[in-house]
Design a protein around this motif. Structure first.
Motif, PDB file in Angstrom:
ATOM      1  N   GLY A 195       0.829  -1.197   0.000  1.00 48.87           N
ATOM      2  CA  GLY A 195       0.000   0.000   0.000  1.00 48.87           C
ATOM      3  C   GLY A 195       0.862   1.244   0.000  1.00 48.87           C
ATOM      4  O   GLY A 195       2.101   1.168  -0.023  1.00 48.87           O
ATOM      5  N   ASP A 245      -0.366   5.360   4.126  1.00 51.93           N
ATOM      6  CA  ASP A 245      -1.548   4.577   4.482  1.00 51.93           C
ATOM      7  C   ASP A 245      -1.189   3.452   5.453  1.00 51.93           C
ATOM      8  O   ASP A 245      -1.883   3.208   6.442  1.00 51.93           O
ATOM      9  CB  ASP A 245      -2.199   3.981   3.233  1.00 51.93           C
ATOM     10  CG  ASP A 245      -2.833   5.040   2.344  1.00 51.93           C
ATOM     11  OD1 ASP A 245      -2.919   6.204   2.775  1.00 51.93           O
ATOM     12  OD2 ASP A 245      -3.227   4.700   1.215  1.00 51.93           O
ATOM     13  N   MET A 263      -3.707  -3.016  -0.958  1.00 52.83           N
ATOM     14  CA  MET A 263      -4.583  -1.960  -0.458  1.00 52.83           C
ATOM     15  C   MET A 263      -4.764  -0.893  -1.525  1.00 52.83           C
ATOM     16  O   MET A 263      -3.791  -0.310  -2.006  1.00 52.83           O
ATOM     17  CB  MET A 263      -4.000  -1.340   0.815  1.00 52.83           C
ATOM     18  CG  MET A 263      -4.045  -2.256   2.016  1.00 52.83           C
ATOM     19  SD  MET A 263      -3.428  -1.449   3.519  1.00 52.83           S
ATOM     20  CE  MET A 263      -4.629  -0.106   3.684  1.00 52.83           C
ATOM     21  N   HIS A 264      -6.015  -0.633  -1.877  1.00 58.35           N
ATOM     22  CA  HIS A 264      -6.284   0.363  -2.920  1.00 58.35           C
ATOM     23  C   HIS A 264      -7.680   0.925  -2.728  1.00 58.35           C
ATOM     24  O   HIS A 264      -8.573   0.270  -2.200  1.00 58.35           O
ATOM     25  CB  HIS A 264      -6.163  -0.267  -4.306  1.00 58.35           C
ATOM     26  CG  HIS A 264      -5.892   0.719  -5.405  1.00 58.35           C
ATOM     27  ND1 HIS A 264      -6.864   1.587  -5.884  1.00 58.35           N
ATOM     28  CD2 HIS A 264      -4.769   0.997  -6.105  1.00 58.35           C
ATOM     29  CE1 HIS A 264      -6.332   2.335  -6.845  1.00 58.35           C
ATOM     30  NE2 HIS A 264      -5.063   1.999  -6.984  1.00 58.35           N
ATOM     31  N   PHE A 265      -7.844   2.161  -3.167  1.00 56.13           N
ATOM     32  CA  PHE A 265      -9.161   2.787  -3.177  1.00 56.13           C
ATOM     33  C   PHE A 265      -9.922   2.361  -4.431  1.00 56.13           C
ATOM     34  O   PHE A 265      -9.312   2.013  -5.450  1.00 56.13           O
ATOM     35  CB  PHE A 265      -9.026   4.312  -3.144  1.00 56.13           C
ATOM     36  CG  PHE A 265      -8.427   4.842  -1.878  1.00 56.13           C
ATOM     37  CD1 PHE A 265      -9.238   5.198  -0.810  1.00 56.13           C
ATOM     38  CD2 PHE A 265      -7.054   4.991  -1.743  1.00 56.13           C
ATOM     39  CE1 PHE A 265      -8.696   5.685   0.365  1.00 56.13           C
ATOM     40  CE2 PHE A 265      -6.494   5.473  -0.570  1.00 56.13           C
ATOM     41  CZ  PHE A 265      -7.315   5.821   0.489  1.00 56.13           C
ATOM     42  N   TRP A 267     -10.862   1.366   6.681  1.00 50.97           N
ATOM     43  CA  TRP A 267     -10.317   2.708   6.501  1.00 50.97           C
ATOM     44  C   TRP A 267     -11.170   3.721   7.253  1.00 50.97           C
ATOM     45  O   TRP A 267     -12.177   3.370   7.874  1.00 50.97           O
ATOM     46  CB  TRP A 267     -10.265   3.055   5.013  1.00 50.97           C
ATOM     47  CG  TRP A 267      -9.287   4.138   4.670  1.00 50.97           C
ATOM     48  CD1 TRP A 267      -9.565   5.345   4.080  1.00 50.97           C
ATOM     49  CD2 TRP A 267      -7.871   4.136   4.888  1.00 50.97           C
ATOM     50  NE1 TRP A 267      -8.416   6.080   3.913  1.00 50.97           N
ATOM     51  CE2 TRP A 267      -7.356   5.355   4.419  1.00 50.97           C
ATOM     52  CE3 TRP A 267      -6.984   3.224   5.469  1.00 50.97           C
ATOM     53  CZ2 TRP A 267      -6.003   5.691   4.487  1.00 50.97           C
ATOM     54  CZ3 TRP A 267      -5.637   3.551   5.540  1.00 50.97           C
ATOM     55  CH2 TRP A 267      -5.166   4.762   5.045  1.00 50.97           C
ATOM     56  N   ASN A 324     -10.083   2.738   1.643  1.00 51.64           N
ATOM     57  CA  ASN A 324      -9.049   1.806   1.236  1.00 51.64           C
ATOM     58  C   ASN A 324      -9.567   0.384   1.430  1.00 51.64           C
ATOM     59  O   ASN A 324     -10.073   0.049   2.499  1.00 51.64           O
ATOM     60  CB  ASN A 324      -7.800   2.019   2.099  1.00 51.64           C
ATOM     61  CG  ASN A 324      -6.541   2.185   1.270  1.00 51.64           C
ATOM     62  OD1 ASN A 324      -6.465   1.709   0.145  1.00 51.64           O
ATOM     63  ND2 ASN A 324      -5.548   2.856   1.834  1.00 51.64           N
TER      64      ASN A 324
END
Length: 428
Positions: free
Chosen positions: A41, A45, A94-96, A143, A311
């Motif tokens: 990530g 973050d 981990m990503h939006f 998140w 996230n």
């Protein structure tokens, strides 16, 4: 002499040896079964307090290890995509849920999590955020569910007799008044940060779904949208007037804390949770010194707030530790664990059982304004090919006078269209 207790001692000794052997085997089995889960990530973050808390809780409870794989924020999308292309895919990513996510072949690389027992723990809006176009759950949203806007130092405001703005014209007057009083009005982290533009574009597309449809079908470009030009004109003018101060091109994400906690700038475009997780607690100014008003970037007269981006933790379907990863996500989604991690964090609920998080006084005080001017996160999640990293590159070219406003828009369009083509979007 007969010693009746001797057989008992011998028996106990034998039992002790057997038990020691059994426990030894169990320990060896436990050690042999322990796994290391890699979590990739953004650097900032992975360093959030609620992330480090849940990692530590899981390690203590299971004996497994969590190995963070941090990537510098300003290089995250490009570097992560390069690693994926080379086959270097972490156990958990981990990503939006934004347009950049399309770079990573979600269907090919990650498990859909529709059948996980913790799905029922998610609030409705949180669950919806993490679904793809076919309704598949892509990851566990773990998140802060925050409110983004213009956070201002109300202590400094009060000392100057200033009030928060309610219109773009009022905001411009406010910025100049702060500059005239010897302050840097806005902390604009120009070294690789681009979320500010995201805030500006949200109302453009959230308020006009037809505009969003047209740009996603390659029927129009940014150059055809007057608000994009208006935004860049304002940003360029603000920089030229000194509203961002002399060092804004040197400021990155790591500089916002020292700048804001010291009073090096009076306002910044940020989210409420940041003030609880990143702002120094021992600085000249702390969270209690700040208030909230809308972001004003010349795309909507009354300003805007952005709703939460979340996230997601996604599981590598081709990895060696799938079961351990799913176990870790289940651990994260347990009430007794996430309530420890989010204790005292300012966030709206992601989980139905969240009780230890708090509501920011800044958000509560601005509730009426937020109700009137809040938009769902739109530009980053719904404009196909949108990339914050690409926007940052285009903006830097404008700030350093390599291009004019028209040239900056051309770059933004060029990068967006190229990304959409790379992703195989129909019509590009």
């Amino acid at each position: 002499m007969k010693k009746p207790w001797l057989p008992i001692l011998i028996a106990l000794g034998v039992a002790a040896v057997l038990l020691a052997g059994i426990f030894g085997l169990m320990k060896n089995k436990s050690d042999a079964g322990a796994v290391t889960i890699t979590v990739m990530g953004r650097k900032s973050d992975l360093a959030k307090s609620y992330m480090t808390s849940i990692f530590q809780q899981y390690e203590a409870a299971t004996g497994n290890k969590i190995q963070p794989v941090p990537i510098e924020d300003s290089e995250f999308e490009a570097t992560a995509a390069e690693r994926f292309a080379a086959g270097d895919v972490p156990d958990i990513f981990m990503h939006f849920h934004n347009a950049d996510l399309d770079r990573f072949d979600i269907g090919g690389n990650f498990l859909y999590l529709n059948d996980q027992e913790w799905v029922k723990e998610l609030t409705d809006s949180t669950l919806q955020y993490c679904l793809d176009g076919e309704g598949n759950l892509m990851g566990l949203p773990y998140w802060e569910n925050s409110v983004s806007g213009c956070y201002y130092n109300k202590t400094i405001f009060d000392s100057l007799g200033l009030k928060p703005a309610t219109t773009q014209s009022e905001f411009d007057v406010l910025c100049q008044a702060l500059k005239d009083a010897g302050y840097v009005p806005i902390c604009w982290p120009g070294d690789g940060c681009s979320w500010m533009v995201q805030f500006a574009l949200d109302p453009v597309f959230a308020d006009n779904p037809e505009l969003l449809r047209k740009i996603n079908h390659n029927e129009i470009t940014y150059g055809d949208i007057p608000e994009v030009t208006d935004m860049l004109q304002w940003i360029e003018s603000a920089a030229d007037k000194g509203w961002f101060g002399p060092d804004y091109l040197k400021w990155g994400i790591d500089d916002v804390n020292p700048v804001m906690s010291s009073g090096g700038a009076v306002m910044t475009f940020m989210w409420d949770t940041w003030f609880y997780t990143d702002l120094a607690k021992d600085g000249k100014y702390t969270v209690d010194d700040f208030g909230l008003m809308p972001v004003f970037l010349n795309t909507v007269e009354n300003g805007t707030y952005e709703g939460g981006n979340l996230n997601m933790m996604m599981v590598n379907k081709n990895g060696e530790h799938i079961d351990a990863c799913l176990d870790f996500l289940s651990f994260c989604a347990k009430e007794e664990n996430y309530n420890v991690a989010f204790d005292g964090i300012s966030t709206l609920n992601c989980f139905r059982g969240q009780t230890t998080n708090i509501q920011s006084p800044m958000v509560l005080d601005a509730a009426k304004s937020i109700e009137e001017n809040l938009r769902a996160s739109t530009s980053a999640s719904k404009v196909l090919g949108f990339s914050g990293d690409d926007v940052a590159v285009a903006l830097e070219s404008l700030f350093r006078n390599r291009v004019d406003i028209a040239g900056c828009i051309e770059l933004m369009d060029e990068y967006r269209i190229a990304a959409a083509r790379k992703q195989g979007v129909e019509g590009f």
